[in-house]
Every structure is written in C-alpha cells, then in structure tokens.
Enzyme design. Structure first.
Site, PDB file in Angstrom:
ATOM      1  CG  LEU A  59       9.852 -12.080  -7.926  1.00 26.08           C
ATOM      2  CD1 LEU A  59      10.647 -10.789  -7.794  1.00 26.08           C
ATOM      3  CD2 LEU A  59       8.889 -11.994  -9.096  1.00 26.08           C
ATOM      4  CG  ASP A  68      -2.018  -7.717   7.910  1.00 22.25           C
ATOM      5  OD1 ASP A  68      -2.924  -7.355   7.135  1.00 22.25           O
ATOM      6  OD2 ASP A  68      -0.827  -7.406   7.746  1.00 22.25           O
ATOM      7  CD  GLU A 111       0.528  -7.891   3.957  1.00 19.85           C
ATOM      8  OE1 GLU A 111      -0.233  -8.311   4.866  1.00 19.85           O
ATOM      9  OE2 GLU A 111       0.110  -7.370   2.907  1.00 19.85           O
ATOM     10  CB  SER A 138      11.646 -11.636  -3.929  1.00 17.59           C
ATOM     11  OG  SER A 138      12.767 -11.418  -4.748  1.00 17.59           O
ATOM     12  N   GLY A 139      13.956 -13.341  -3.018  1.00 20.82           N
ATOM     13  CA  GLY A 139      15.126 -13.756  -2.239  1.00 20.82           C
ATOM     14  C   GLY A 139      16.001 -12.631  -1.743  1.00 20.82           C
ATOM     15  CB  CYS A 172      -0.916   0.002   1.217  1.00 20.12           C
ATOM     16  SG  CYS A 172      -1.938  -1.484   1.356  1.00 20.12           S
TER      17      CYS A 172
END
Length: 579
Positions: free
Chosen positions: A262, A127, A102, A371-372, A2
């Site tokens: 990804l 949340d 989050e 993702s990493g 957001c």
C-alpha cells in the site's frame, strides 16, 4: 490472513450429542438460530462461515467428542501453500493447533527443533507448524518468549487437557473470546462468529496468553518491557534505527504468493515500499524488479494520490491508482461496521477506502500487502502529539497508543483487508523494531522545533533523519506533514460521510443518546448513527464494551474530532505552505 474459531465445551464428554455435550452451546437470543439436532461440528462450521472471507482457500475442521472441542480454520494460503492446511496435528496425534498470522522467525525455530532432535530431518508444513514442534520440545513459556510475528493461535494438548491461547504483543491480528449459556468457551478471530451464541464476550488482550484447563480461563501477560512502565533514557542512533527497520521489512517479505504494498504517499508507507523494493531487487537478482504498489483516492484526486505517484516514480514501482466516488463510499458504511466490528468514528471513516482498495488489489491476484501502520504510535506521529506538555507525558501517550492499536489502526487495517481475503503486514510493528524504538528517550522521538537542515517542526523527526541520506524518498515526501488516511484520500470524504450519517439521526433520537447508550455515549450524530448500526449487528452490552473510541487528547487542548485537519498544527502548516 486466516480466521480461527474454537469451541471448548464446559466439560469433556464421550457423548456425541451436542444437546447433552454442551446444552446447545447457544443462548436463546435468536429464536431462529438454535437447532437442538445440530452437532458440534455443524455448529462450529456454520459459525465460522461468518469469517470465511478471511480465508477463502480452505476450511479445516477437527472435532473431538471425547475431549469436548471443535477447532476450525479458514485458510488463506501464503506459506506452505500445498502442505500447510490446518488444523495441524502433532505426529503422535495428541496435540492440535489452529493459527492465524505469520511467524517471521520460523526459520530460527526450525533450527532449534532440528538441533534438539539431533538431525535435520524436520521440515515444517508451514511457518505456523513450528509452534507445535517447538511446544513439544520446550513448552509454552519458552515458545512465547522466542516466537516473533503477528499471530493469534489456539493449541490443545490432549495429554494434559490444557489449551494454549496466545496473541502477539501488539494485537496485529484480532482475537475474541466468549462464553455461552452452558459455560462453553468460544474463541474466534472475528466477533461476528460469537453473535447469537455468546452473551458474554471480551477482546483477548494483546501480549497475553493462557495455558491451562478450559475451566480456569484467565489470560496473563507474557510480554513485558521496561518502557511499558518507565521512561527510556537511551539516545537515538539513526544508523541503528535505519538498520532495524530494514531488517524488519526483510523479515516480512517471506511468502510464496504475489506480494504488493500500500502506498498512500505519506512518510510511513512510502518508506516501507522503498525499503522493500531495494531488498527484493537484491534478493531476486533483478535490479529492475518493480514492486506492485497501490493507492486510493476520491475521483478528482486527494492529497495522497499526488504524493504516492511521486514516490512510485522515485522507487520505480508498478503503481496502480484506485478511485472511488462519495456515493460508492457511503454505500459501504453498513458493511464497514460489520467488518470492522466497531462503532468508532475514526475506524469507520478509514476502513471504507481500505475495503475498496483491498477488493481491487485482490482482484489482481495479490494475496499479501505491506503497509505503514504503527509508525505514528511508536514515534508520536499524530498531530496532537505536538501538544504534549512534556517528554514524560509524550512517552506515556505513545505507550497508550501502541497498546490501543488492536482496537484502532490494526483492527481497521487487518479487518478491512481480510474482508476480501487479503493479508496485510506491518513491519513497523515487528517486535524487535518495536522494542528498539520504544526504548529511545521521548525527547528524541517527540516533534522538534527545527532540525539541523532547518526543517520546521515535524513529527517523527528521527525516522525522517534516519533515511535522509541514501535517496530513499523524494524530499517533499520525506518531510511531508502527517495526514490522517481518511483525510488523505480526499477532504470531501470526511465532510460528506459526517453529514450523511448525521442526517440519518433526528434531534429527538439524538437526545436519547445517554439513556440508550450509557457506555461510550455518542457525542455527535455521526457517532450515534454508527452505534445504531453496530447494535443491530452485534446486540448486547457485552459486545458494545469491546469497542474503544479513538480520540486525540482533549485535556491537552486538542479537538475531539479525530480528523488531523481539526488540529491547530495542521492549519498552521498549511498556512506556512500557502505563504
């Protein structure tokens, strides 16, 4: 993901006229901008529209003329899709909240709230809604110590006339603050919202918070750990390392919308996709569940595409390859500066393929991707770490890199995906996993000469060893050397973008670099070009000072160029493969 924007006028007032309330809230740097008849609500709504790409689902606004504030949230619905519209207001109507991110341990916070209330009737709207309820019961300090997630939020308490502003420990999601001519305080997810309104701007630091009145705004650290200042001595426990990462991935899977991952074909993103696939098959009860994975590369193929294809086949994912041409990438360079809000060479090179990939993923209805990012900072994965003079310096550099993520990899990954309303999550930067890894002694995290199986010197050795058993990844990926993302999509991309940008700066113009840009003076024509574009989009020295350049440690004998191909260890490794 957001976007939030908040304006706190220089004083609380009952006057509803913006001109009297906050003197226009705008500098005179743009003659076409200021409208003396514009209300605070209209101003906030319009400025927040510059980041509406972050939250394409809903725009929520709340304004209090009496308290002198406007809160705006641009919403991407992920959890509490039907009930989680922001801004949130407490049940008694006195506390208001806008949040971006989050809260991964919100179920734990719900349990605390229910116990404190003596019943189980409390049900959060999303949340982030737990932040208000927990604050009401336990206060700001305890909230900041227990909350886990990627977040930037602003809470205003009308009872005390105090605001609480906080950002997660690493700065996974962006946050800026600024002041206008009238002394009003502005807070926004993206810097562009402050252009034309604030002459003085700053990055709100990660791991910091402010709780107090608007007049005394001064963020302070709430996140602290021994490894931030000392050298850890704990030995690596490979089993615990594996369990901690698996727990981090599982916590990042909570959502009510389609999710993907990804997959660059490198170690980090491949591990996340592999672990997520196993968890989702277990929790869904579907042993054939296929995680949607995505990779990108130049037409004709780059190193990443081949390895990503191998991993996708190994883990059984539903894999999509996105291709782009050099021309398509070059077309996006100005947009890359606009969305990344930086002129850093590494970030600009990398964010172009991220933006192209994010747009393609979003077009398929995916709203969240794993993702990493973060593993290279925690484990010293960049190739220049091979040149660290000793273990202590290795550790200090990893700490520096971790707390620079908000100006580099996190900035690029978050804003590149948010440009198309896509939320990106990074399990490697889960707070508990971060604490675990950074508490491991640097001797275990640093690149080793060989391991017990005879693998040559590679970065992130303990991470590879932790997942060597269990068939998580193919051997050729588990033991693949690090590739910078911008290199991995295709080596021609880096060469072409550097040449293209350089050709747009004359020798005569480049000679003015030191005088024109005394802060972060560009050292190449490519860097000069990005700086020119940034200055056009974000004028003023204060905006320029929000940027940090990403460079290897030249004092360790490394090349200044951020491309991994410029490091000796990459060339040596490629020679060993060729032999």
């Amino acid at each position: 993901m957001c976007g939030i924007l908040c304006i706190f006028t220089h004083q609380r007032s009952t006057n509803t006229n913006l001109q009297a309330n906050c003197n226009g809230s705008c500098s005179k740097s743009s003659d076409h901008f200021t409208n003396s008849n514009e209300s605070l609500r209209e101003l906030a709504f319009r400025q927040s529209s510059k980041q509406r790409h972050r939250g394409p689902d809903q725009t929520g606004v709340i304004v209090s003329d009496k308290e002198g504030f406007a809160l705006v949230q641009e919403r991407l619905s992920v959890i509490g899709v039907k009930t989680g519209r922001q801004p949130f207001t407490s049940t008694n109507g006195t506390i208001h909240l806008v949040a971006n991110g989050e809260i991964y341990n919100f179920a734990q916070l719900v349990s605390w709230i229910q116990k404190a209330n003596g019943n189980e009737s409390y049900k959060p709207r999303s949340d982030c809604d737990v932040l208000i309820a927990f604050y009401e019961l336990y206060g700001a300090d305890k909230l900041l110590q227990i909350v886990r997630g990627m977040f930037a939020f602003v809470l205003y308490d009308c009872n005390t006339h105090r605001l609480l502003v906080a950002r997660d420990p690493v700065g996974i999601v962006p946050l800026y603050n600024g002041w206008d001519e009238a002394g009003s305080l502005w807070i926004a997810s993206e810097l562009k919202c402050l252009v034309e309104c604030c002459r003085e701007v700053a990055v709100f630091p990660p791991g910091q918070a402010y709780y107090g009145t608007r007049e005394d705004f001064n963020p302070q650290s709430y996140f602290a750990a021994h490894w931030m200042t000392g050298i850890p001595t704990a030995s690596a426990d490979l089993q615990q390392l594996r369990l901690q990462l698996e727990a981090a991935v599982e916590s990042h899977l909570q959502c009510e919308v389609p999710l993907g991952a990804l997959l660059s074909g490198g170690l980090d993103s491949s591990l996340i996709a592999s672990i997520a696939t196993r968890i989702l098959r277990r929790t869904s009860g579907n042993s054939n569940y296929r995680l949607k994975t995505y990779s990108i590369g130049l037409e004709g193929g780059g190193p990443d595409l081949q390895y990503a294809r191998t991993v996708a086949h190994h883990i059984g994912s539903d894999h999509t390859e996105i291709y782009f041409s050099i021309s398509e990438g070059l077309d996006l360079l100005r947009d890359a500066v606009y969305h990344s809000e930086t002129y850093d060479v590494t970030t600009i090179r990398c964010i172009v393929p991220v933006m192209l990939l994010a747009r393609a993923i979003r077009s398929e209805g995916i709203r969240v991707v794993l993702s990493g990012e973060g593993a290279d900072e925690l484990f010293g994965g960049y190739l220049y770490f091979h040149r660290a003079p000793n273990a202590a310096e290795f550790h200090r550099e990893t700490v520096r890199r971790v707390f620079g993520l908000h100006l580099s990899d996190c900035l690029r990954a978050n804003k590149g995906c948010a440009a198309w309303g896509l939320e990106l999550r990074v399990p490697f930067l889960d707070t508990d996993f971060l604490q675990h890894v950074m508490s491991i002694r640097p001797e275990d995290r640093a690149p080793t000469s060989t391991d017990n199986n005879g693998h040559i010197a590679l970065e992130k050795s303990i991470l590879r060893q932790a997942f060597a058993e269990g068939n998580y990844l193919p051997e050729q990926v588990l033991w693949r050397q690090k590739e910078q993302f911008s290199d991995g999509v295709g080596y021609d991309w880096i060469d072409s973008v550097a040449q293209w940008a350089s050709e747009r700066v004359s020798e005569k113009e480049y000679e003015t670099a030191a005088d024109r840009f005394p802060f972060n003076t560009p050292t190449t024509k490519e860097a000069f070009y990005y700086r020119k574009v940034f200055e056009q989009l974000f004028p003023g020295s204060s905006f320029a000072q929000t940027v940090q350049r990403w460079m290897p440690r030249t004092d360790w004998g490394c090349s200044e160029d951020p491309s991994g191909r410029k490091q000796n260890v990459h060339r040596d490794h490629q020679k060993s493969i060729a032999q």
